[in-house]
Design an enzyme around this catalytic site. Structure first.
Site, PDB file in Angstrom:
ATOM      1  N   ASP A  83       0.821  -1.211   0.000  1.00  0.00           N
ATOM      2  CA  ASP A  83       0.000   0.000   0.000  1.00  0.00           C
ATOM      3  C   ASP A  83       0.854   1.259   0.000  1.00  0.00           C
ATOM      4  OD1 ASP A  83      -2.366  -1.417  -0.007  1.00  0.00           O
ATOM      5  OD2 ASP A  83      -2.847  -1.048   2.087  1.00  0.00           O
ATOM      6  N   ASP A  96       0.391  -0.599   5.639  1.00  0.00           N
ATOM      7  CA  ASP A  96      -0.737  -1.260   4.991  1.00  0.00           C
ATOM      8  C   ASP A  96      -2.012  -0.776   5.670  1.00  0.00           C
ATOM      9  OD1 ASP A  96      -1.114  -3.507   2.912  1.00  0.00           O
ATOM     10  OD2 ASP A  96      -2.525  -4.058   4.494  1.00  0.00           O
TER      11      ASP A  96
END
Length: 195
Positions: A83, A96
């Protein structure tokens, strides 16, 4: 949905008590949706479980879960997306985002509840694969990369549990040891050559 109602609160709340927040980070210090892949050949599940068992907490508690996995033949490439990767004070961190529902308020996102979510959803393994992908990439691109010196750790931010009045709430923060990453790499049969 404390954090989902106000994203600025999530970005302005320190990731750990006494730590730093994401707000104000320069564009040159972060990457979003970082794709990675590396070879995975003949997964040795017992070796993977052993690597986790010897890594200390919170990883050792996850070893039994790994040993119980249904592992079929794994031959090919492991591909994923991180991410966010960001740099702070000379160290690189993985982040994340998680939107898991663990309860109606921030109190439901205690360290014990986060640990259970991390284990039950396989997030500890996921995070270690991210850390391994980062290490493999940096070792190729940055000859002076030193995992102990340059890698700060991993943050799993459960956005529903972030509370501006309780910095670090809803955040699972940890740093996979290099020996664990070595063990994962060996269990995946991908060695230290190539990406």
């Amino acid at each position: 949905d404390i954090a989902l109602n106000n994203l600025s609160e999530v970005l302005n709340t320190p990731l750990q008590a006494g730590g730093f927040a994401l707000a104000g980070m320069g564009a040159g210090d972060l990457l979003r949706e970082l794709e990675f892949y590396f070879p995975a050949r003949d997964l040795d599940l017992a070796a993977l479980a052993s690597a986790f068992a010897g890594a200390g907490q919170p990883f050792a508690a996850y070893a039994d879960d790994i040993a119980a996995m249904d592992a079929r033949d794994v031959n090919g490439y492991l591909k994923g997306y991180i991410d966010m990767l960001f740099r702070r004070d000379g160290r690189h961190y993985i982040l994340d985002w998680k939107s898991n529902w663990l309860g109606p308020d921030a109190d439901a996102y205690s360290p014990a509840a986060l640990d259970e979510a991390m284990r039950s959803h396989g997030y500890y393994l996921q995070a270690c694969l991210y850390a391994l992908a980062l290490r493999r990439s940096m070792e190729v691109r940055w000859p002076d990369w030193d995992q102990e010196r340059h890698f700060g750790g991993v943050f799993y931010v459960f956005t529903r549990g972030v509370d501006p009045l309780k910095p670090g709430n809803g955040v699972a923060a940890f740093r996979p040891p290099s020996a664990l990453l070595d063990g994962i790499e060996a269990a995946l049969g991908c060695g230290k050559t190539g990406l």
